[in-house]
Design an enzyme around this catalytic site. Sequence first.
Site, short mmCIF file in Angstrom:
data_model
loop_
_atom_site.label_atom_id
_atom_site.label_comp_id
_atom_site.label_asym_id
_atom_site.label_seq_id
_atom_site.Cartn_x
_atom_site.Cartn_y
_atom_site.Cartn_z
N GLN A 208 0.81 -1.22 0.00
CA GLN A 208 0.00 0.00 0.00
C GLN A 208 0.84 1.27 0.00
O GLN A 208 0.34 2.34 -0.37
CB GLN A 208 -0.92 0.00 1.23
N THR A 266 9.75 -19.25 -16.76
CA THR A 266 9.98 -18.22 -17.77
C THR A 266 9.31 -16.92 -17.36
O THR A 266 8.12 -16.90 -17.02
CB THR A 266 9.44 -18.68 -19.14
N CYS A 354 -19.26 -9.64 4.76
CA CYS A 354 -20.61 -10.20 4.81
C CYS A 354 -20.55 -11.70 4.55
O CYS A 354 -20.03 -12.13 3.52
CB CYS A 354 -21.49 -9.51 3.77
#
Length: 405
Positions: A208, A266, A354
């Site tokens: 952040q 890769t 929730c």
Amino acid sequence: MAPVPTHPESSGPLAWAATVFPRQEPPGPVYLDHNATTPVDPRVTEAMLPYLTTHFGNPSSAHPYADRPRRALATARARVAALVGAHPPEIVFTASGSEANLLALRGALLASGARAPHVITQVTEHPAVLETCRALERLHGVRVTTLPVDGDGLVDPATLRTALRAVPDVTLVSVMAANNETGALQPIAELTALAREYGALTHCDAAQAVGKVPVDVRELGVDLLTVVGHKMYAPKGVAALYVRDGVTLEPVTYGGGQERGLRSGTENVALAVALGAAADLAAEALADGEPTRLAALRDGLHRRLADELPGRTRLNGPAERRLPNTLNLGVDGIPGHALLAAAPGIAASTGSACHSGAHTPSPVLTAMGLDRRRALEAVRLSLGRWSTAAQIETAATALVEAARP
């Protein structure tokens, strides 16, 4: 990078973006969720496209098709390194911040040679760190100490010193630079200095912070630091880990020896180029005063809400020591999810999760001592490169109207 045009109403290398990339203009909602993810800067897209088409070669090949990808990979590594004050060979590209954190924690602890290595972290870390610590504890017998935070979400260095004294054989200390919910900026340099006194390595999840505030690995004194592309206007799926020269890690992926042997496979040159371009643009933004601009918009939003909802707004986290783009607050009497549902013109996050219709408070806010009601009232408003004063006014009006009885 190519020269960047400026907008007639302002100046600086980023001022044009709101006009050439109006992703947040009506009819869509005002985007105030930049801590969750950022839109890809069009200049980043432009930089990476040739490596999805023309310059497709494997950078490890020994023929001309490898030349441009190999040089581009080196340039991208140098750009990321420059943003955080590192040397280019100290940058290891990964596919996500979670992978970079895994490489740092698992890599340092398993490479330590200790029979029961010990890691100290803190309670409001991102799940990418906390869950990795729990897995290492379960699978490898790693001992884990989790430090508390104060009411602002900050670690007291004295708490770390106490923990280091109690367990003198600590292998690693991992503390994030900035919290994703409140923006709280931890005292990393102080914590790192303490860890060094006791011979412990330090890791910092700076997902952040990098690009929003200046971050210099030498000034912070860290041994390992995580950088994440989609938090700084690069695509999802690319990140990097700074690994200080001389630090030994157990690889996260075994194979052909790419990325210093720490992350074989890769390389995704296009995404590495995107991260390098984003790092260049972030450096320009920091030099151009973008943190000051965002802090002014953020504080203006806060003042407007406080003025029009007198006595009802509550700031969560520190008032000063936080990211310039982040405002986490609650409005008395209305849960965060209900507030945002009543303001569909805004795209933002709440401080709750929730599950089957029931909302649970954020563990970050709970760890800071907020009671259930106040934690459930929290909303996180995080601004970004294309946030404008007009958008902030629109958002403020919508939130005030949604919060009024």
